[in-house]
Design an enzyme around this catalytic site. Structure first.
Site, PDB file in Angstrom:
ATOM      1  CG  ASP A 264      29.909  41.063  56.284  1.00  0.00           C
ATOM      2  OD1 ASP A 264      30.735  42.179  56.463  1.00  0.00           O
ATOM      3  OD2 ASP A 264      30.281  40.075  56.235  1.00  0.00           O
TER       4      ASP A 264
ATOM      5  CG  ASN B 232      39.383  40.803  47.770  1.00  0.00           C
ATOM      6  OD1 ASN B 232      38.440  41.804  47.313  1.00  0.00           O
ATOM      7  ND2 ASN B 232      39.045  40.038  48.712  1.00  0.00           N
TER       8      ASN B 232
ATOM      9  CD  GLU C 154      35.968  39.079  51.279  1.00  0.00           C
ATOM     10  OE1 GLU C 154      36.135  38.852  52.361  1.00  0.00           O
ATOM     11  OE2 GLU C 154      37.187  38.658  50.613  1.00  0.00           O
TER      12      GLU C 154
ATOM     13  CG  HIS D   5      34.266  41.951  55.782  1.00  0.00           C
ATOM     14  ND1 HIS D   5      33.276  40.987  55.394  1.00  0.00           N
ATOM     15  CD2 HIS D   5      35.525  41.536  54.969  1.00  0.00           C
ATOM     16  CE1 HIS D   5      33.749  40.230  54.773  1.00  0.00           C
ATOM     17  NE2 HIS D   5      34.830  40.058  54.375  1.00  0.00           N
TER      18      HIS D   5
ATOM     19  CD  GLU E 184      42.515  39.429  54.237  1.00  0.00           C
ATOM     20  OE1 GLU E 184      43.162  38.919  55.127  1.00  0.00           O
ATOM     21  OE2 GLU E 184      41.174  39.408  54.106  1.00  0.00           O
TER      22      GLU E 184
END
Length: 451
Positions: free
Chosen positions: A268, A202, A266, A238, A161
């Site tokens: 979801d 990432n 990641e 996400h 990030e």
């Protein structure tokens, strides 16, 4: 779900049946028509991963983790505040546990994460450091952790990030103290510690083509031109229900065209609670869209979900009113999203038939103050790796003793779950448990649900 209700006379055996409309996937007893997700992914040349919590890697959670996934990402176990909470004092326990589990189940491990602005120990964030000191601390941390797991990890999320939404660099301890070149330095140090591990940058909200992903693209392009070791980019994904970026595949492809791998790291897809069939159907379509985009690009390495079960998801704690973001519900029952993933990877995309597993409640014997009951759980066309049966008594009955199950009663509501030794119900098989209970006046059969 359907159930059978009937009246009771002394000595009669009365039955209540409830059908379970979804399969619980088990390592030793999968549905006959199903292939584990990891095998489907491998056939497509991909990996499928999940973030995990080390302490939960037992029982059903461990069984599903081992059976369905080919890659594990420690959710928190390899972050700086976990591994070095006090300067010079290390705690590798959970990270080692996850690596050992992965080795035992022929799985890869994705290290997460070496350089981040969050979840750092207070001794680091509260310290006053010169640039030289900060650089030394970062190099030592990266070298220590990567060296410990040298040869055991497939990849590292080295820098996590680094960008703001507008594509500028995030103001962090690292950027403020070392400038933007902390990223190149971190990658170089990680490569020196383990030349065999793939190294990633990432970030989130970089799934589609936008200002943030373009900044990441330009950074990766520059690093490649400079000869800095960079093997891939991680798109966290996400996502929010119904908002998969239309440019996802295009974005994956443009990074691939730079000569780096891309991983969905990641994934979801959260929804506003409560969930319902329409939302679950949309979620399934969204999961399929993400997997389809990865399958379509040869350099998309694979997809990792950020926890496979809603009981292990971070979403409800961070996004108030949202949840149900993973492919399995809190009871480890696969949701439509699970079958959509399987379908994208070339497997069975429809749930097993309603009634594949049933719970049958019966009264075995009865006397003036009590009775003995039994529940039989049977599967035909599906299998269970764990089970739970629920019912609500309608005439004040109270369970006094149970065997072959762990039963609790709160008011009229009864929940019985498998014991440690009888959770698996294979396709074509059954298990039973029994109980004694008290009654007075009447003993109507309750409506039983399995799930």
């Amino acid at each position: 779900m359907r159930s059978l209700r009937t009246g009771l006379s002394l000595g009669s055996v009365l039955t209540g049946i409830a059908a379970l409309g979804a399969l619980l996937v088990a390592a030793p007893a999968a549905h006959a028509a199903d292939t584990p997700l990891r095998d489907l992914a491998a056939a497509k040349g991909k990996v499928i991963g999940t973030a995990v919590t080390g302490s939960k890697l037992t029982g059903t959670y461990g069984d599903i983790t081992g059976a369905q996934f080919s890659s594990l990402t420690p959710g928190n176990a390899m972050k700086w505040e976990t591994v070095e909470p006090t300067r010079g004092t290390y705690n590798w326990a959970e990270a080692d546990q996850i690596v050992a589990f992965a080795q035992a189940h022929n799985q890869q491990v994705r290290g997460h994460t070496l350089v981040w602005h969050s979840q750092n120990p207070s001794w680091l964030t509260n310290g006053t450091w010169t640039s030289a000191q900060l650089s030394s601390l970062l190099q030592d941390h990266i070298t220590t952790e990567v060296t410990r797991y040298k040869g055991k990890l497939a990849a590292w999320d080295v820098v996590n990030e680094p960008f703001n939404e507008d594509g500028t660099y995030r103001s962090t301890l690292w950027y403020n103290g070392l400038g933007s070149d902390y990223i190149a330095q971190a990658l170089t140090w990680a490569h020196a510690a383990d030349p065999g591990a793939k190294l990633y940058i990432n970030d989130y909200n970089v799934e589609g083509v936008n200002a943030k992903s373009t900044a990441l693209y330009n950074l990766v392009k520059s690093l490649k031109e400079r000869g800095v070791p960079i093997d891939g980019v991680g798109l966290q994904a996400h996502l929010i229900l119904g908002q998969v970026p239309s440019t996802l595949q295009q974005n994956i492809q443009r990074f691939a065209d730079l000569g780096v791998d891309v991983a969905i790291t990641e994934l979801d897809i959260r929804m506003q609670l409560p969930s319902d069939s329409a939302k679950l159907t949309q979620q399934a379509a969204d999961y399929k869209a993400v997997f389809d985009a990865c399958v379509a690009v040869s350099r998309c390495y694979g997809v990792t979900v950020w926890g496979f079960t809603d009981s292990d998801s971070w979403i409800p704690d961070v996004f108030s009113g949202y949840g149900a973001a993973t492919p399995y519900d809190e009871n480890y029952v696969p949701k439509p999203a699970y079958y959509a993933i399987a379908g994208s990877l070339g497997g069975t995309s429809t749930p097993p038939p309603t009634g594949a597993c049933t719970a049958t409640y019966s009264v075995q014997s009865q006397w003036n103050t009590g009775f003995t009951g039994q529940v039989r759980i049977a599967c035909s066309g599906a299998a269970l790796s764990s089970w739970k049966v629920n019912w609500t008594y309608g005439a004040g009955q109270r369970i006094t003793q149970a065997w072959n199950a762990d039963c609790t009663q709160s008011g009229a509501a009864v929940t019985c779950a498998n014991a440690s030794y009888n959770g698996t119900v294979p396709n074509g098989g059954s298990v039973t448990f029994g109980f004694n209970a008290s009654w007075s006046g009447s003993n109507p059969v309750p409506t039983v649900t399995l799930g």
